[in-house]
Design an enzyme around this catalytic site. Structure first.
Site, PDB file in Angstrom:
ATOM      1  N   ARG A 106      25.453  -6.230  11.684  1.00  0.00           N
ATOM      2  CA  ARG A 106      24.440  -5.231  11.968  1.00  0.00           C
ATOM      3  C   ARG A 106      23.184  -5.572  10.744  1.00  0.00           C
ATOM      4  O   ARG A 106      22.103  -4.901  10.930  1.00  0.00           O
ATOM      5  CB  ARG A 106      24.874  -4.107  11.915  1.00  0.00           C
ATOM      6  CG  ARG A 106      25.474  -3.712  13.426  1.00  0.00           C
ATOM      7  CD  ARG A 106      25.863  -2.149  13.229  1.00  0.00           C
ATOM      8  NE  ARG A 106      27.465  -2.155  12.577  1.00  0.00           N
ATOM      9  CZ  ARG A 106      27.838  -0.966  12.456  1.00  0.00           C
ATOM     10  NH1 ARG A 106      27.026   0.159  12.400  1.00  0.00           N
ATOM     11  NH2 ARG A 106      28.991  -0.912  11.771  1.00  0.00           N
TER      12      ARG A 106
ATOM     13  N   GLY B 220      33.657  -4.326  -0.878  1.00  0.00           N
ATOM     14  CA  GLY B 220      32.426  -5.188  -1.591  1.00  0.00           C
ATOM     15  C   GLY B 220      31.191  -4.189  -0.817  1.00  0.00           C
ATOM     16  O   GLY B 220      29.858  -4.419  -1.402  1.00  0.00           O
TER      17      GLY B 220
ATOM     18  N   ARG C 232     -15.839 -13.700 -28.410  1.00  0.00           N
ATOM     19  CA  ARG C 232     -16.466 -13.765 -27.185  1.00  0.00           C
ATOM     20  C   ARG C 232     -18.257 -14.302 -27.450  1.00  0.00           C
ATOM     21  O   ARG C 232     -18.439 -14.330 -28.527  1.00  0.00           O
ATOM     22  CB  ARG C 232     -16.768 -12.220 -26.744  1.00  0.00           C
ATOM     23  CG  ARG C 232     -17.571 -11.392 -27.656  1.00  0.00           C
ATOM     24  CD  ARG C 232     -17.502  -9.980 -27.143  1.00  0.00           C
ATOM     25  NE  ARG C 232     -18.448  -9.020 -27.882  1.00  0.00           N
ATOM     26  CZ  ARG C 232     -18.173  -7.768 -28.116  1.00  0.00           C
ATOM     27  NH1 ARG C 232     -17.339  -7.322 -28.020  1.00  0.00           N
ATOM     28  NH2 ARG C 232     -19.353  -7.172 -28.892  1.00  0.00           N
TER      29      ARG C 232
END
Ligand code: UD1
Ligand code: CA
Length: 419
Positions: free
Chosen positions: A16, A102, A407
């Site tokens: 499923r 599990g 920069r």
């Protein structure tokens, strides 16, 4: 001392789930279901674990590695048949065996401990973990006699209408005497509606032999829920989420929205820390006291965050060690870094930790001010008491007490736009 062994059933198919993977390797909060079941056994103090694998066994074995022993169930002939595969492993042992699934991944270790303790104390050869459910459909029912002694377990498909009304169900988890379980398993037959070897039939067999069978009703019935489809996978994740969040709140953490805060296992958070909504904190992270995290923060593996730290919105941190009083308030990625105390990281700052081949580290000292939109090209070290100008791309180390600007200078061409 007697042995305590756990047998983890992990051979089933999980039709499923509509999956190409083994069902039990699907994850709940980043951890495979079967790994959760095995860790529950370890945390309950059981060191000797055997996993029964079958369908896609290689995937299950890849997850569990050599932390457990394995037995192989070639054909899926029912839960009794599954446990029979463990007989060669169990036959020379004396003591107790705990049966776990599990795909029943969020049972608490304390519950397993209590089950074992009851089994030993009450000298029961079989102790069943049961639950009272208002919707018992699908589960095996616990049949008790007039003195409320457990007589047998009847599967839904084999039950009478009268038996189906019983609300005490079999969780599928048990604690058995090892040698008596083996003797009972040898007597199982597949004479039932599903033509399977039912593990549940050992209860009747043991009773007929005059052994002592008992049951322990689980307090928190969400623990025994299993995963058969994706909706149940989501539901168990939700239950675990709330369980973990509640624990943190009990420890003094403020969580604004329990349903939208995702704290994985084994996270430590100090008192008076506030977690705003849509925050995810991965396993193993440590956060100090009086911090403010989120909204929309992603605290990934390997982070150690000291007291009084702010990690704001749209900030991702990974393997970040962050000193006391430091702030990373907005829109940053700080990965593989060490940041000192009382440093402010401006909006949009990024540690460029990956050059396409390897990860490198950024170190930033104490009392520093990082302007907005700075890139740190790792590896790079920035000292204490520094100022990094907004928009800088820092490729070289910055000494203590410096201002660093990296920069292009701005060029204004006046009147250019008119031409
Ligand atoms: C079983 C119990 C039922 C109980 C329910 C709780 C039996 C006969 N019935 O029913 O009383 O209420 O669990 O969830 O035991 N598995 C294998 N190999 C097999 C068959 C199963 O490894 O051949 C594993 C499955 O992957 C699963 C577990 O055993 O992890 C239980 O099997 P499942 O088929 O889900 O049992 P139920 O029919 O739900
Ligand atoms: Ca089931």
């Amino acid at each position: 001392m007697e042995d305590i062994v756990a047998v983890v059933l992990a051979a089933g198919k999980g039709t499923r789930m509509k999956t190409n993977k083994a069902k039990v390797v699907h994850k709940i909060y980043g951890k495979e279901m079967v790994k959760r079941a095995v860790e529950t056994a370890f945390k309950a103090g059981i060191k000797d674990i055997i996993a029964i694998v079958g369908h896609k066994r290689d995937e299950v074995e890849a997850v569990l590695g050599d932390s457990v022993s394995y037995a192989y169930q070639e054909e899926l002939l029912g839960t009794g048949h599954t446990v029979m595969q463990a007989i060669p492993y169990l036959k020379d042992r004396k003591g107790k065996v705990v049966i776990l699934y599990g795909d029943v991944p969020i049972v608490r270790p304390e519950t397993i401990q209590k089950l074992i303790t009851k089994s030993i104390r009450d000298e029961e050869q079989a102790t069943i973990l049961t639950a009272i459910l208002s919707e018992p459909t699908g589960y095996g029912r616990i049949i008790r006699d007039e003195d409320s002694k457990v007589r047998e377990i009847v599967e839904e498909k084999d039950a009478t209408d009268e038996q189906r009304k019983i609300t005490e169900i079999n969780s599928g988890l048990y604690c058995f005497d090892i040698q008596e379980l083996i003797l009972a398993l040898e007597k199982l037959t597949p004479n039932n509606s599903q033509e399977e070897y039912y593990l549940t039939d050992v209860i009747k067999i043991m009773n007929e032999k005059g052994l002592k069978v008992g049951a322990m009703i689980v307090e928190d019935k969400t623990e025994i829920l299993g995963v058969n489809d994706r909706a149940q996978l989501e539901m168990l994740t939700r239950i675990l989420r709330i369980r973990i969040n509640q624990q943190h709140m009990e420890n003094g953490v403020t969580i604004e929205d329990m349903n939208n805060t995702y704290i994985y296992d084994d996270v430590k958070i100090g008192a008076d820390t506030i977690i705003h909504p849509n925050t995810t904190i991965k396993s193993g992270v440590i956060i100090g006291e009086n911090c403010e995290i989120g909204p929309n923060a992603y605290i990934r593996e390997g982070c150690i965050i000291s007291d009084n730290v702010k990690i704001g919105s749209f900030v991702e941190v990974k393997k970040a060690i962050i000193g006391e009083g430091t702030k990373v308030p907005h829109l940053s990625y700080m990965g593989d870094c060490e940041i000192g105390k009382k440093t402010n990281i401006g909006c949009g700052t990024i540690t460029c930790n990956y050059d396409g081949f390897k990860k490198s580290k950024t170190v930033i000292g104490d009392n520093s001010f990082v302007g907005s939109n700075v890139n740190f090209i790792a590896p790079v070290n920035v000292g204490d008491n520094t100022i990094i100008a907004a928009g800088s791309t820092i490729t070289d180390d910055v000494p203590n007490d410096s201002l660093s600007i990296a920069r292009q200078r701005q060029l204004n061409k006046e009147g250019w736009n008119k031409k």
